[in-house]
Design a protein around this motif. Structure first.
Motif, PDB file in Angstrom:
ATOM      1  N   GLY B  92      41.701  34.039  40.558  1.00 33.24           N
ATOM      2  CA  GLY B  92      43.136  34.301  40.584  1.00 33.24           C
ATOM      3  C   GLY B  92      43.905  33.075  41.043  1.00 33.24           C
ATOM      4  O   GLY B  92      44.937  32.712  40.477  1.00 33.24           O
ATOM      5  N   ARG B  93      43.350  32.446  42.046  1.00 35.85           N
ATOM      6  CA  ARG B  93      44.036  31.269  42.574  1.00 35.85           C
ATOM      7  C   ARG B  93      44.055  30.144  41.564  1.00 35.85           C
ATOM      8  O   ARG B  93      45.038  29.426  41.400  1.00 35.85           O
ATOM      9  CB  ARG B  93      43.342  30.807  43.858  1.00 35.85           C
ATOM     10  CG  ARG B  93      44.310  30.196  44.839  1.00 35.85           C
ATOM     11  CD  ARG B  93      43.625  29.930  46.145  1.00 35.85           C
ATOM     12  NE  ARG B  93      43.251  31.167  46.837  1.00 35.85           N
ATOM     13  CZ  ARG B  93      42.017  31.462  47.194  1.00 35.85           C
ATOM     14  NH1 ARG B  93      41.030  30.678  46.935  1.00 35.85           N
ATOM     15  NH2 ARG B  93      41.762  32.601  47.816  1.00 35.85           N
ATOM     16  N   GLN B  94      42.948  30.019  40.840  1.00 37.35           N
ATOM     17  CA  GLN B  94      42.890  28.956  39.843  1.00 37.35           C
ATOM     18  C   GLN B  94      43.922  29.180  38.752  1.00 37.35           C
ATOM     19  O   GLN B  94      44.605  28.254  38.309  1.00 37.35           O
ATOM     20  CB  GLN B  94      41.497  28.958  39.201  1.00 37.35           C
ATOM     21  CG  GLN B  94      40.821  27.630  39.309  1.00 37.35           C
ATOM     22  CD  GLN B  94      39.425  27.709  38.737  1.00 37.35           C
ATOM     23  OE1 GLN B  94      38.987  28.768  38.317  1.00 37.35           O
ATOM     24  NE2 GLN B  94      38.749  26.598  38.725  1.00 37.35           N
ATOM     25  N   VAL B  95      44.000  30.448  38.347  1.00 37.28           N
ATOM     26  CA  VAL B  95      44.953  30.741  37.284  1.00 37.28           C
ATOM     27  C   VAL B  95      46.374  30.492  37.776  1.00 37.28           C
ATOM     28  O   VAL B  95      47.198  29.899  37.080  1.00 37.28           O
ATOM     29  CB  VAL B  95      44.789  32.201  36.820  1.00 37.28           C
ATOM     30  CG1 VAL B  95      45.937  32.607  35.955  1.00 37.28           C
ATOM     31  CG2 VAL B  95      43.486  32.345  36.074  1.00 37.28           C
ATOM     32  N   ALA B  96      46.635  30.925  38.997  1.00 34.20           N
ATOM     33  CA  ALA B  96      47.976  30.696  39.550  1.00 34.20           C
ATOM     34  C   ALA B  96      48.263  29.206  39.608  1.00 34.20           C
ATOM     35  O   ALA B  96      49.362  28.744  39.298  1.00 34.20           O
ATOM     36  CB  ALA B  96      48.073  31.310  40.937  1.00 34.20           C
ATOM     37  N   ASP B  97      47.237  28.463  39.998  1.00 36.23           N
ATOM     38  CA  ASP B  97      47.365  27.011  40.053  1.00 36.23           C
ATOM     39  C   ASP B  97      47.730  26.420  38.703  1.00 36.23           C
ATOM     40  O   ASP B  97      48.620  25.584  38.587  1.00 36.23           O
ATOM     41  CB  ASP B  97      46.022  26.426  40.491  1.00 36.23           C
ATOM     42  CG  ASP B  97      46.201  25.473  41.647  1.00 36.23           C
ATOM     43  OD1 ASP B  97      45.187  25.029  42.195  1.00 36.23           O
ATOM     44  OD2 ASP B  97      47.374  25.178  41.987  1.00 36.23           O
ATOM     45  N   GLU B  98      47.011  26.900  37.678  1.00 35.79           N
ATOM     46  CA  GLU B  98      47.258  26.358  36.350  1.00 35.79           C
ATOM     47  C   GLU B  98      48.653  26.700  35.867  1.00 35.79           C
ATOM     48  O   GLU B  98      49.333  25.883  35.260  1.00 35.79           O
ATOM     49  CB  GLU B  98      46.242  26.961  35.355  1.00 35.79           C
ATOM     50  CG  GLU B  98      44.861  26.481  35.589  1.00 35.79           C
ATOM     51  CD  GLU B  98      44.390  25.561  34.475  1.00 35.79           C
ATOM     52  OE1 GLU B  98      45.173  25.312  33.547  1.00 35.79           O
ATOM     53  OE2 GLU B  98      43.250  25.107  34.546  1.00 35.79           O
ATOM     54  N   VAL B  99      49.079  27.910  36.173  1.00 32.09           N
ATOM     55  CA  VAL B  99      50.428  28.296  35.743  1.00 32.09           C
ATOM     56  C   VAL B  99      51.457  27.428  36.452  1.00 32.09           C
ATOM     57  O   VAL B  99      52.425  26.957  35.858  1.00 32.09           O
ATOM     58  CB  VAL B  99      50.681  29.798  36.037  1.00 32.09           C
ATOM     59  CG1 VAL B  99      52.115  30.158  35.781  1.00 32.09           C
ATOM     60  CG2 VAL B  99      49.776  30.648  35.173  1.00 32.09           C
TER      61      VAL B  99
END
Lengths: 229, 346
Positions: B92-99
Motif C-alpha cells: 500500500g505504501r509503495q503504491v501511495a508512493d508511486e501515486v
C-alpha cells in the motif's frame, strides 16, 4: 528441490497453492525493510509540547541573527533556511516606521503595507535576478538571507528613534545619517558575503547592485522617518 | 529515452544567437508559456500522449491497488497469504508512493512549463563591463544612419535602470511631501516607471510595425530602457539641487543627447521620410515629456517659503520642495546665494 522430499510428506507440495490451511498456525514477525516509518516515529515533532517547538525555532532564529552580525563564510544560514526571522524583522521595521512625519491632514510616513511590500517584492526581484544571472542558490535560501540581513537596519531604526527622542535638528540628522549609513553598508556586506559566492566570479557586481539599491531604499525610509509631534 | 530527447531538443533551441538576432521572437520569445517541448520533436506527437501515458500508468496502479484490496478481502475469509498479510502495508505504501511521485512529476512539469524563468535567461547574459559601456553609449548619438545600427538585446540594464528610477522617484516624492490619497507612494512610483517603460515600448513597437521599421520588441525595450539613464541622472541631480534653470539646461542637454541617440538608431532602421518622422517624433516627444512630468509632478507650489530663501530675485512662481533635511537646505542655500551673487555682479 525435489531431492529433499521427506517420505510421506512432500515438503514443497503446498507451494503451488499459495494459501495456507488453517491447521498450521503461523506466527512470528516479518521485518520488512521499510525504513521511513521508523525514522518518522523518532523525529516526529507533533507530540512534543508547544514550548519546545517555539524555543527550538527561536534558538535557530537567534543563531542566524548572530551569523548576520558577524558575517563569516559559513553556510549555516543557507543550509537550514527559515523565514521566521525575516518575517519578524519585517514586521518590527514596518511597525516602527508607522506613525510617520507631518501634519494631521497629511500622511507622510510609509504605511505598514508599503514597507512589507517593498521588502518582500524587492527580495523576490533580487532572487530572480541572481537566478537569471546564473546563480546556484535556491529561491527560499536567497529570500532567507536577504530577510535576515535587514537586521542591522532594524537596529538602526531603533537607534534613530531613540536619537529623535533626545536630540533635534542638525546634530540628530548627522547622527542618524552616520548610523544608517553604517548599518546599510553592514547589510550589504553581510548579504553579499552569503549570496555572492553562488555567482560566477565576474558577475558579482551585477548581483550586488540590486542588493545595494534594495537596502538603500530601506535605509532611506529609516533615515527620513520623523515621528509626528 | 523519449523524455531525454525532448529535453535536448528544447535546450538546443535555447542556445542559439547570444547576440539576440533578428529572429528572436521566432525562436525564443513567442508564446513563452506555450513552448511545449514535445512539439519541437516531430516524432513524439502531442503532449496529450504523455498525459495519456500518465493516466494509463495511474490507472494501472489503481488497478493494482484495487486488486490487492480485492484479493485481500477474498482471502481474509479463507485465511491470509502469509505474504500478502505481512506485505500489505508495504504494498500500500509503495503504491501511495508511486501515486505521489506521479502527481509530483506532473505538477513540476506544469510548473516548469509555465513558470520557467529560463526563458528569460539569455537576456540576462551580460558582463558588468558591457553594461557600463552600454550606459555610456546611450548618451552618444551615432552619425551613421545609412546602416542599421546594432542594438543589444538584453534586459538586465534596462530593468536595473527602471528600479533605480523608482528609487530616485521615491526620494523625490518624499522630499517634496507628496500626498498620495488612493494608494501608496511606492505603488505610484513603480507603476509610473514600469508603465512608462513597458507601455511606451509597446506603443513605439506598434508604430514601428506600422512604419515597417526593423526592430523587435526586445530591442525596443532595451533601447528605451537605456534611454532612462538620462532621466535617472537628471532627476538625481535636480531632486537635490532645486534650481530651475539648471533643470531646463540639463533637460535639453542630457535629455536631448539621449533622445538623439534613440532617434538615430530608429532612423537607421527605417526607410522613407514619413515613417521616420512619425516614429522619431513620437519617441522624442514621449521621452522628453516624461522627464518634464517626473520633475514637475512631484513638487508642490509653495508661496510663503520662497521669499525667505530667494529674496527679491525670486521669479513669480517657483516650485520648491519642503520638509528637506537640513543638509540639503544648506546645499540649496549655497547654490542660490552663488547664483544671486553671480547675478548681482553682472
Amino acid at each position: 528441490m525435489a531431492e529433499v522430499d521427506e517420505p510421506g510428506k512432500p515438503l514443497f507440495a503446498g507451494l503451488s497453492d499459495v494459501s495456507i490451511s488453517e491447521d498450521i498456525p503461523v506466527e512470528g514477525d516479518i521485518s520488512v525493510p521499510v525504513g521511513s516509518q521508523n525514522v518518522d516515529d523518532v523525529f516526529s515533532t507533533l507530540d512534543e509540547p508547544v514550548k519546545d517547538t517555539i524555543l527550538r525555532d527561536l534558538r535557530a532564529v537567534g543563531k542566524k541573527f548572530i551569523h548576520v552580525m558577524y558575517p563569516k563564510q559559513s553556510s549555516a544560514l543557507l543550509r537550514d533556511w527559515d523565514l521566521w526571522g525575516p518575517l519578524l524583522l519585517c514586521v518590527t521595521l514596518a511597525l516602527m516606521l508607522q506613525g510617520g512625519s507631518a501634519d494631521s491632514k497629511e500622511d507622510g510616513g510609509p504605511q505598514f503595507a508599503e514597507v512589507f511590500v517593498i521588502i518582500w517584492f524587492g527580495s523576490v526581484i533580487i532572487t530572480l535576478n541572481s537566478k537569471l544571472l546564473g546563480g546556484t542558490i535556491s529561491f527560499f535560501q536567497s529570500l532567507c538571507v536577504l530577510g535576515y540581513c535587514i537586521l542591522p537596519l532594524t537596529v538602526a531604526m531603533v537607534v534613530c528613534r531613540l536619537v529623535l527622542l533626545g536630540f533635534t535638528g542638525t546634530i540628530s540628522f548627522i547622527i542618524r545619517l552616520i548610523v544608517v549609513t553604517a548599518s546599510f553598508s553592514w547589510s550589504v556586506f553581510a548579504s553579499t558575503a552569503f549570496l555572492a559566492d553562488s555567482q560566477p566570479a565576474n558577475r558579482k557586481a551585477l548581483v550586488v547592485y540590486p542588493i545595494f539599491l534594495f537596502y538603500f531604499v530601506i535605509g532611506w525610509m529609516v533615515l527620513t522617518f520623523s515621528p509626528s509631534q | 529515452q523519449r523524455r531525454e530527447r525532448k529535453m535536448s531538443a528544447s535546450e538546443g533551441n535555447k542556445n542559439t544567437e547570444p547576440w539576440g538576432g533578428f529572429d528572436d521572437n521566432l525562436i525564443q520569445g513567442t508564446g513563452s508559456a506555450v513552448i511545449d517541448m514535445e512539439n519541437m520533436d516531430d516524432t513524439s506527437g502531442s503532449s496529450f500522449e504523455d498525459m495519456g501515458e500518465m493516466h494509463q500508468r495511474m490507472k494501472e496502479e489503481e488497478e493494482v491497488t484495487a486488486e490487492a484490496a480485492a484479493t485481500e478481502e477474498d482471502n481474509g475469509n479463507d485465511g491470509e497469504f502469509l505474504g500478502m498479510k505481512g506485505l500489505k502495508g508495504q504494498l500500500g505504501r509503495q503504491v501511495a508512493d508511486e501515486v505521489w511521485q506521479a502527481g509530483k512529476r506532473q505538477a513540476s512539469k506544469a510548473f516548469n512549463l509555465y513558470a520557467n524563468i529560463d526563458i528569460l535567461r539569455p537576456y540576462f547574459d551580460v558582463e558588468p563591463v558591457q553594461v557600463r559601456n552600454r550606459l555610456i553609449e546611450s548618451m552618444i548619438p551615432i552619425r551613421m544612419i545609412n546602416f542599421p545600427q546594432k542594438i543589444a538585446g538584453e534586459l538586465y540594464g534596462p530593468l536595473m535602470l527602471v528600479f533605480t528610477l523608482v528609487a530616485i522617484l521615491l526620494h523625490g516624492m518624499k522630499t517634496s511631501g507628496t500626498v498620495i490619497r488612493e494608494g501608496t507612494l511606492m505603488g505610484t512610483a513603480i507603476g509610473t516607471c514600469f508603465g512608462y517603460w513597458l507601455g511606451v515600448s509597446s506603443f513605439i513597437y506598434f508604430l514601428a510595425y506600422l512604419c515597417n521599421a526593423q526592430i523587435t520588441m526586445l530591442q525596443m525595450l532595451s533601447l528605451l530602457g537605456y534611454g532612462l539613464f538620462s532621466h535617472c541622472l537628471i532627476l538625481f541631480i535636480t531632486y537635490n539641487v532645486h534650481f530651475h534653470s539648471l533643470f531646463y539646461i540639463l533637460w535639453l542637454v542630457i535629455g536631448g543627447l539621449s533622445t538623439l541617440r534613440m532617434v538615430a538608431v530608429l532612423i537607421s532602421r527605417t526607410v522613407g521620410q514619413t515613417p521616420r518622422l512619425i516614429l522619431c517624433g513620437t519617441i522624442a516627444a514621449l521621452h522628453m515629456l516624461f522627464l518634464l512630468y517626473l520633475h514637475f509632478a512631484y513638487h508642490k507650489i509653495i508661496e510663503g517659503i520662497l521669499d525667505t530663501l530667494e529674496g527679491p530675485n525670486a521669479p513669480p512662481i517657483q516650485r520648491v520642495a519642503r520638509d528637506l533635511p537640513s543638509i540639503v537646505n544648506v546645499v540649496n542655500a549655497t547654490v542660490k546665494s552663488l547664483a544671486a551673487a553671480a547675478m548681482n555682479s553682472q
